[in-house]
Scaffold this active site. Structure first.
Site, PDB file in Angstrom:
ATOM      1  N   ASN A  34     -12.482  38.447  48.460  1.00 32.32           N
ATOM      2  CA  ASN A  34     -12.736  39.868  48.659  1.00 32.32           C
ATOM      3  C   ASN A  34     -14.108  39.998  49.295  1.00 32.32           C
ATOM      4  O   ASN A  34     -15.038  39.245  48.960  1.00 32.32           O
ATOM      5  CB  ASN A  34     -12.690  40.635  47.331  1.00 32.32           C
ATOM      6  CG  ASN A  34     -12.587  42.135  47.535  1.00 32.32           C
ATOM      7  OD1 ASN A  34     -11.500  42.658  47.743  1.00 32.32           O
ATOM      8  ND2 ASN A  34     -13.715  42.831  47.509  1.00 32.32           N
ATOM      9  N   SER A 130       6.927  46.769  48.769  1.00 32.62           N
ATOM     10  CA  SER A 130       7.217  47.997  48.042  1.00 32.62           C
ATOM     11  C   SER A 130       7.354  47.737  46.550  1.00 32.62           C
ATOM     12  O   SER A 130       7.878  46.712  46.132  1.00 32.62           O
ATOM     13  CB  SER A 130       8.511  48.643  48.545  1.00 32.62           C
ATOM     14  OG  SER A 130       8.775  49.834  47.822  1.00 32.62           O
ATOM     15  N   LYS A 184       9.828  49.086  56.294  1.00 35.60           N
ATOM     16  CA  LYS A 184       9.045  49.587  55.161  1.00 35.60           C
ATOM     17  C   LYS A 184       8.622  51.039  55.393  1.00 35.60           C
ATOM     18  O   LYS A 184       8.607  51.862  54.465  1.00 35.60           O
ATOM     19  CB  LYS A 184       7.802  48.714  54.961  1.00 35.60           C
ATOM     20  CG  LYS A 184       6.816  49.224  53.900  1.00 35.60           C
ATOM     21  CD  LYS A 184       7.469  49.441  52.546  1.00 35.60           C
ATOM     22  CE  LYS A 184       6.458  49.577  51.417  1.00 35.60           C
ATOM     23  NZ  LYS A 184       5.498  50.657  51.571  1.00 35.60           N
ATOM     24  N   HIS A 187      11.595  53.124  54.658  1.00 39.56           N
ATOM     25  CA  HIS A 187      11.731  53.135  53.197  1.00 39.56           C
ATOM     26  C   HIS A 187      10.853  54.230  52.602  1.00 39.56           C
ATOM     27  O   HIS A 187      11.285  55.022  51.763  1.00 39.56           O
ATOM     28  CB  HIS A 187      11.342  51.771  52.624  1.00 39.56           C
ATOM     29  CG  HIS A 187      11.076  51.771  51.145  1.00 39.56           C
ATOM     30  ND1 HIS A 187       9.895  52.252  50.598  1.00 39.56           N
ATOM     31  CD2 HIS A 187      11.825  51.363  50.097  1.00 39.56           C
ATOM     32  CE1 HIS A 187       9.930  52.137  49.288  1.00 39.56           C
ATOM     33  NE2 HIS A 187      11.088  51.601  48.955  1.00 39.56           N
ATOM     34  N   ASN A 188       9.595  54.288  53.044  1.00 39.08           N
ATOM     35  CA  ASN A 188       8.674  55.290  52.509  1.00 39.08           C
ATOM     36  C   ASN A 188       9.094  56.707  52.909  1.00 39.08           C
ATOM     37  O   ASN A 188       8.915  57.651  52.144  1.00 39.08           O
ATOM     38  CB  ASN A 188       7.255  55.007  52.983  1.00 39.08           C
ATOM     39  CG  ASN A 188       6.625  53.833  52.254  1.00 39.08           C
ATOM     40  OD1 ASN A 188       7.318  52.993  51.693  1.00 39.08           O
ATOM     41  ND2 ASN A 188       5.312  53.765  52.263  1.00 39.08           N
ATOM     42  N   GLU A 191      11.718  57.713  50.665  1.00 39.84           N
ATOM     43  CA  GLU A 191      11.044  57.985  49.391  1.00 39.84           C
ATOM     44  C   GLU A 191      10.480  59.411  49.361  1.00 39.84           C
ATOM     45  O   GLU A 191      10.602  60.121  48.355  1.00 39.84           O
ATOM     46  CB  GLU A 191       9.935  56.957  49.195  1.00 39.84           C
ATOM     47  CG  GLU A 191       9.083  57.120  47.955  1.00 39.84           C
ATOM     48  CD  GLU A 191       7.934  56.128  47.944  1.00 39.84           C
ATOM     49  OE1 GLU A 191       6.792  56.550  47.669  1.00 39.84           O
ATOM     50  OE2 GLU A 191       8.169  54.927  48.235  1.00 39.84           O
TER      51      GLU A 191
END
Length: 484
Positions: A34, A130, A184, A187-188, A191
């Site tokens: 990080n 997801s 994806k 998909h969202n 959603e």
């Protein structure tokens, strides 16, 4: 630092930390990095004992800790931060190494990055993840795009950490370059629509029937034992049961009615417009979130200037169960439309970008781990497997029967809400789409005539091929029609 890790994760915020832990829980040796080393130290303090982790202070140490050919998964904020990390890794990596972007990146950015990395001999994979923080830890649905070679190398790792549905890992190779992130994104978008439809159902019960959150939560618990069984229905009941610790009120009553969004729903609608695919339910869900954010406009201006019908529905007590059943049918029909529109957009993008996307496979990997996981995804997968959903999911026998069965309740709900001033943009737009789809002739002929008059855009005829134009003498007075 010696090369010991078989996979690495860059970015240890909620999603990255959970994914790194998931990888370690399944026997992977995981390098972690990080940009702020304090976060890496915190991660190791709380989770270092969960598996084989190799913390790095610098990106150079991180890359050096990876076994060759290297695999690094980037889990940082989409946009410029992702580009920065990718370029830093690429400068230190060698041909054949793999960089995976597991964030919510725009698929066109993924296409650009894949091309740039390929020129350097590196594999680049845009992978949709997801399931949120919990899914990343316990098993997400994964949607990787990229080369076949990169998929073959990633497959054992990704299958080990993915959610399982009937024993099958919820991951598959979606297609080249940006295909994974596109799927994806859609998909969202689905959603968004699913959540808005649930919210409209809640609003109908709350404002229209005067039910309490606890009572509505019980209804959603019941619905979760029907064809509506899904993760979103399940957590809706949980949210409605929750009490605010400070006030004791239902939590839903103290939450500001301002729904946030991070861009994927908007991208879904923008891409659908570019592809010429109507995704009306998703679009209305995005617009509804936008309207929710205009608090000052709604409360300060509109509420003071406009009046309307009473939102309370006149439903006798002995008819309440029947009315609730109407809401359930309207919700299910609208949900089917949202999924159908989303899969239509994926199919159109596959043709546009040369992606051979396995639609049945997409439905299968959404059965567990992801936010829109639902019982009927098995049926959706079967419909694509048999080819009955190739034109539209709505034409598959199971869903055709379901829509027809739900039709009258759906219409009653939309009509009642219109008469009582309860906004249901997703319910009503989904019904309008369905009615438009089943219409053999739409009023677009008039629009095309208007376009020809004011802009000489021409039109086509129903009785002969070609493009035609009317020489309009003046607005509204045609003189001569000629074929071009």
């Amino acid at each position: 630092m010696s090369a010991a890790a078989n996979v690495g994760v860059v970015g240890l915020a909620a999603m990255g930390a959970s994914l790194a832990r998931n990888l370690a829980h399944h026997g992977n040796k995981v390098a972690v990095f990080n940009r702020t080393y304090a976060r890496t130290e915190d991660f190791m303090e709380h989770h270092g004992q969960e598996g084989d982790f190799y913390p790095a202070r610098t990106v150079e140490e991180f890359v050096a800790s990876l076994e060759k050919p290297r695999t690094a998964i980037v889990m940082v904020k989409a946009g410029a931060p992702t580009d920065q990390v990718i370029n830093e890794l690429a400068d230190l990596m060698e041909p054949g190494d793999i960089i995976v972007d597991g964030g919510n990146s725009f698929f066109q950015d993924t296409i650009r990055r894949e091309k740039a990395m390929a020129q350097r001999g590196l594999h680049f994979v845009g992978m949709g993840v997801s399931g949120g923080e919990e899914g990343a830890l316990n098993g997400p649905s994964l949607m990787p795009g990229g080369s076949e070679e990169s998929w073959e190398r990633l497959k054992p790792i990704l299958e080990s950490i993915a959610a399982k549905a009937d024993g099958e890992p919820c991951v598959m190779h979606i297609g080249p370059n940006g295909a994974g992130h596109f799927v994806k994104m859609v998909h969202n978008g689905i959603e968004y629509a699913d959540m808005q439809l649930i919210a409209e159902s809640y609003d109908l019960m709350r404002r229209g029937l005067g039910m309490t959150p606890d009572e509505i939560g019980a209804v959603f618990e019941d619905w979760n034992r029907t064809e509506l069984n899904s993760y979103l229905i399940e957590i809706t009941a949980q949210v409605l049961r929750e009490k605010d610790e400070r006030t004791g009120k239902p939590l839903v009553d103290v939450i500001l009615d301002h729904a946030g969004m991070k861009g994927t729903g908007t991208w879904t609608v923008q891409c659908a417009l570019n592809l010429g695919i109507p995704v009306t339910g998703i679009a209305e869900a995005v617009f509804a979130r936008g309207l929710s954010s205009q608090t000052e406009l709604r409360e300060g201006a509109a509420a003071q200037h406009f009046s309307g019908p009473d939102a309370a529905l006149d439903v006798p007590a002995d008819q309440r169960d029947a009315f609730l059943d109407d809401i359930r049918h309207a919700l299910y029909a609208s949900k089917i439309v949202a999924y159908a529109q989303g899969f239509n957009e994926i199919a159109a993008a596959g043709k546009e970008y040369g992606w051979d996307i396995d639609m049945a496979g997409v439905a299968r990997i959404w059965r567990a781990g992801c936010i829109i996981r639902a019982r009927f995804l098995d049926t959706i997968s079967d419909a694509f497997e048999t080819g009955t959903a190739d034109v539209s999911l709505l034409f598959a026998p199971y869903f055709k029967e379901a829509i027809e069965r739900c039709g009258q309740p759906w219409r009653r709900i939309v009509a009642d809400c219109a008469m009582h001033g309860i906004p249901i943009p997703c319910f009503s737009s989904s019904l309008a789409y369905f009615d438009g789809l089943r219409s053999t002739r739409l009023p677009a002929a008039l629009i095309q005539g208007q376009r020809d008059l004011f802009g000489a855009h021409t039109y086509q005829r129903i009785d002969m091929p070609g493009a035609f134009h009317v020489e309009w003498e003046e607005p509204g007075h045609p003189e001569v029609q000629v074929s071009k």
